[in-house]
Design an enzyme around this catalytic site. Structure first.
Site, PDB file in Angstrom:
ATOM      1  N   ASP A 101       0.813  -1.213   0.000  1.00 27.87           N
ATOM      2  CA  ASP A 101       0.000   0.000   0.000  1.00 27.87           C
ATOM      3  C   ASP A 101       0.846   1.263   0.000  1.00 27.87           C
ATOM      4  OD1 ASP A 101      -2.182   1.654   0.087  1.00 27.87           O
ATOM      5  OD2 ASP A 101      -2.547   1.392   2.228  1.00 27.87           O
ATOM      6  N   ASP A 126      -1.860   5.156  -5.908  1.00 31.05           N
ATOM      7  CA  ASP A 126      -2.171   4.301  -4.759  1.00 31.05           C
ATOM      8  C   ASP A 126      -2.244   2.835  -5.181  1.00 31.05           C
ATOM      9  OD1 ASP A 126      -2.938   3.284  -2.342  1.00 31.05           O
ATOM     10  OD2 ASP A 126      -4.946   4.141  -2.363  1.00 31.05           O
TER      11      ASP A 126
END
Length: 410
Positions: free
Chosen positions: A84, A290
């Site tokens: 992440d 992201d």
């Protein structure tokens, strides 16, 4: 708190998502980290070998997310956390875990590790935006929340993390800050054991290990959706992770603790849609890179333009009678359709996306456009579907990102 968006892939094509950008202000962490390469050679040979090594970790595609394999503790125990770039904290589920999501692998048991150390409430490491709770045992508690309402709650600790390397030798780093989660809820599946935060904040994995490996930089090659889970790709850290070549596109990052770049517009084949006729009025950092978000999320006007143009370009009738697919642009086809090339026009260069990155199968025989929309007119999200099959380099010290088309399955 940092902002990752973690999506349930089964709801991906039947719902819209609200983009909630929340920029954190973190206190700097100033700990030193030692590197121990597992060698039988002399110190001189060890230092020489270290310069030849590139520190690496395996990553795997998993239902719209990507799992990074690391080993923590002594003896090392493998964990698989969501890769992440949209968050900071590194954490995994730990024993005892009275309120945890189900996972296939055993929970990490800190009592079985000789290198586990709780962080005290008085430690500088406890002074983070997401910390402040103090237990009766004087351990530093944390609560870390995410944009999809997932939450992890536990204690901060120091532990040894073991990586792989390009020469096949293990590389150990001591005293890495991580969260031992004892109360974790949200959108997780049973292959996931936590989250590996790779943002630009001080307690992210890359910020902690950068000085040990020749700089705060890393590269990743995300596997396409539905890649066999036995196939892995490599994430590289520090020296040796640079992305180079004639076909590399380098894009500047804006300031902040997350990875923001500036999107100027998009093209569907030769039809271009600019965010603004005047590039000087385009908000800087309007697109958030992201790896924890599957779809690419576009501002409403741009989304509508791209949606309508793609529909014109695909010589098939879209599905209109499946309530599970909602308003998504989907087609029935046994294999990935021959869709148009979609180009992302970033400040710094253009990224060309093929159908493998822009059409995703939510179920057998159906392919849907891997974009959705947001009411936020200032920022969107560049998701991991669009990042797949690119070798992507992140250089935090130069504030640059580099993209190189690559078959990540090779």
């Amino acid at each position: 708190m940092a902002y990752p968006i973690l999506f349930n892939p089964f709801l991906l094509f039947i719902s819209f998502f609200i983009l909630l950008i929340h920029l954190p202000v973190h206190q700097a962490v100033n700990d030193g980290f030692s590197v121990n390469l597992i060698r039988k050679n002399s110190i001189t040979n060890t230092l020489s070998q270290r310069l030849m090594d590139t520190t690496q970790a395996n990553s795997y595609a998993n239902l719209g997310e990507h799992l990074l394999e690391l080993s923590i503790g002594t003896p090392p125990v493998k964990i698989y956390g969501i890769l992440d770039t949209g968050s900071e904290l590194v954490w995994t589920q730990c024993v005892p875990c009275p309120n945890c999501f189900k996972q296939l692998n055993p929970l990490f048991d800190s009592t079985k590790s000789s290198t586990y150390t709780n962080i005290s409430c008085q430690s500088d490491n406890c002074h983070q935006e997401y910390t402040g709770e103090c237990s009766p045992q004087n351990t530093c508690g944390y609560t870390y929340a995410y944009g999809d309402s997932s939450i992890t709650h536990g204690v901060l600790a120091l532990e040894t993390i073991t990586f792989k390397s390009s020469t096949g030798k293990p590389v150990q780093l001591n005293n890495i800050i991580f969260g031992c989660g004892h109360n974790n809820t949200g959108v997780f599946n049973d292959h996931e054991m936590g989250i590996i935060g790779l943002g630009r904040g001080p307690s992210s994995l890359i910020s902690q290990i950068g000085s040990s490996f020749g700089g705060k930089k890393f590269s990743q090659c995300l596997l396409p959706f539905h890649t066999d889970t036995n196939i892995s790709s490599k994430m590289s850290f520090g020296k040796g992770s640079e992305v180079s070549g004639d076909d590399v596109v380098s894009i500047p990052l804006t300031n902040g603790t997350l990875y923001f770049v500036t999107l100027l517009g998009m093209s569907v084949e030769d039809t271009r849609f600019d965010i603004s006729n005047n590039h000087e009025t385009i908000p800087k950092g309007n697109m958030f890179i992201d790896s924890g978000t599957p779809p690419t999320i576009l501002q409403q006007k741009l989304y509508d333009e791209v949606f309508n143009e793609v529909r014109k370009r695909v010589p098939m009738n879209p599905i209109t009678d499946d309530p599970d697919l909602g308003t998504q642009l989907c087609y029935k086809t046994p294999t990935n359709l021959n869709g148009p090339i979609i180009t992302m026009h970033f400040e710094g260069g253009d990224i060309h996306l093929t159908p493998i990155q822009t059409f995703i199968p939510p179920k057998d025989g159906v392919f849907c456009l891997a974009f959705t929309n947001t009411s936020n007119e200032n920022r969107g999200v560049y998701g991991n579907f669009a990042q797949s099959n690119f070798l992507i380099g992140y250089d935090l010290e130069r504030s640059m990102m580099s993209f190189k088309p690559t078959d990540c399955t090779k």
